[in-house]
Design a protein around this motif. Structure first.
Motif, PDB file in Angstrom:
ATOM      1  N   HIS A  63       0.826  -1.210   0.000  1.00  0.00           N
ATOM      2  CA  HIS A  63       0.000   0.000   0.000  1.00  0.00           C
ATOM      3  C   HIS A  63       0.864   1.265   0.000  1.00  0.00           C
ATOM      4  O   HIS A  63       0.635   2.183  -0.789  1.00  0.00           O
ATOM      5  N   LYS A 108       2.735   1.549  -3.413  1.00  0.00           N
ATOM      6  CA  LYS A 108       1.851   1.885  -4.533  1.00  0.00           C
ATOM      7  C   LYS A 108       1.361   3.323  -4.473  1.00  0.00           C
ATOM      8  O   LYS A 108       1.285   4.008  -5.489  1.00  0.00           O
ATOM      9  N   ASN A 109       1.056   3.821  -3.270  1.00  0.00           N
ATOM     10  CA  ASN A 109       0.451   5.147  -3.149  1.00  0.00           C
ATOM     11  C   ASN A 109       1.425   6.282  -2.884  1.00  0.00           C
ATOM     12  O   ASN A 109       1.070   7.440  -3.122  1.00  0.00           O
TER      13      ASN A 109
END
Length: 173
Positions: free
Chosen positions: A94, A97-98
């Motif tokens: 997470h 990816k962000n």
């Protein structure tokens, strides 16, 4: 009575005991296991985790004096590392990816470093060029400035003739 003292010691030092297991032992085991599988997903999870672990270590080294004062930091770190490690949360993927991937894939849109508009075009006006030349002459002398100008003129001539030359001054330190 002895077991009660042992449990109290374990409870008081839970972060000291759990953090290496959560942040190093389990990820090392899972990383070795991921190497032996053909799945790319688990490889990405654990490579991402190690990148984030390195960033966390750099953060701690940078702000060590401040973090010493924060009494709950070991517990906060344990929670963060658990969130990153546990497959149920998939926190490492997470975060990557962000937050990390957008800056890596498109570095010109990164707002990590703020560069004021004025310093981007430092030589936009003739006064700035003259000021920079005067500063260079003050620091290095007029002879060094003349050599620099001569070398640049030679480079321009050789570029016009498509004849690139190497000057001995280019490699003098």
């Amino acid at each position: 009575m002895g077991s009660g003292n042992f449990l109290q010691v374990v409870a008081n030092n839970f972060d000291v005991l759990a953090l290496p297991v959560v942040s190093l032992v389990y990820p090392l085991y899972a990383s070795i296991k991921a190497i032996e599988t053909k799945s790319i997903v688990d490889d990405q999870q654990w490579l991402t985790y190690w990148v984030l672990y390195s960033l966390m270590t750099l953060f701690e080294l940078t702000f060590a004096k401040i973090l010493e004062v924060v009494a709950i930091w070991p517990y906060v770190k344990l929670i963060i590392m658990s969130w990153l490690v546990l497959p149920h949360f998939n926190g490492a993927a997470h975060v990557y990816k962000n937050f990390i991937r957008p800056h890596y894939m498109n570095p010109q849109t990164s707002t990590l470093w703020y560069i004021p508009r004025k310093t981007k075009d430092i030589f936009s006006t003739p006064d700035d060029v003259l000021t920079a030349a005067e500063k260079y002459m003050e620091e290095h002398g007029t002879e060094a400035f003349e050599r620099l100008m001569y070398k640049q003129a030679e480079r321009e001539r050789s570029r016009r003739n498509n004849n690139y030359m190497i000057f001995d001054d280019d490699y003098a330190y």
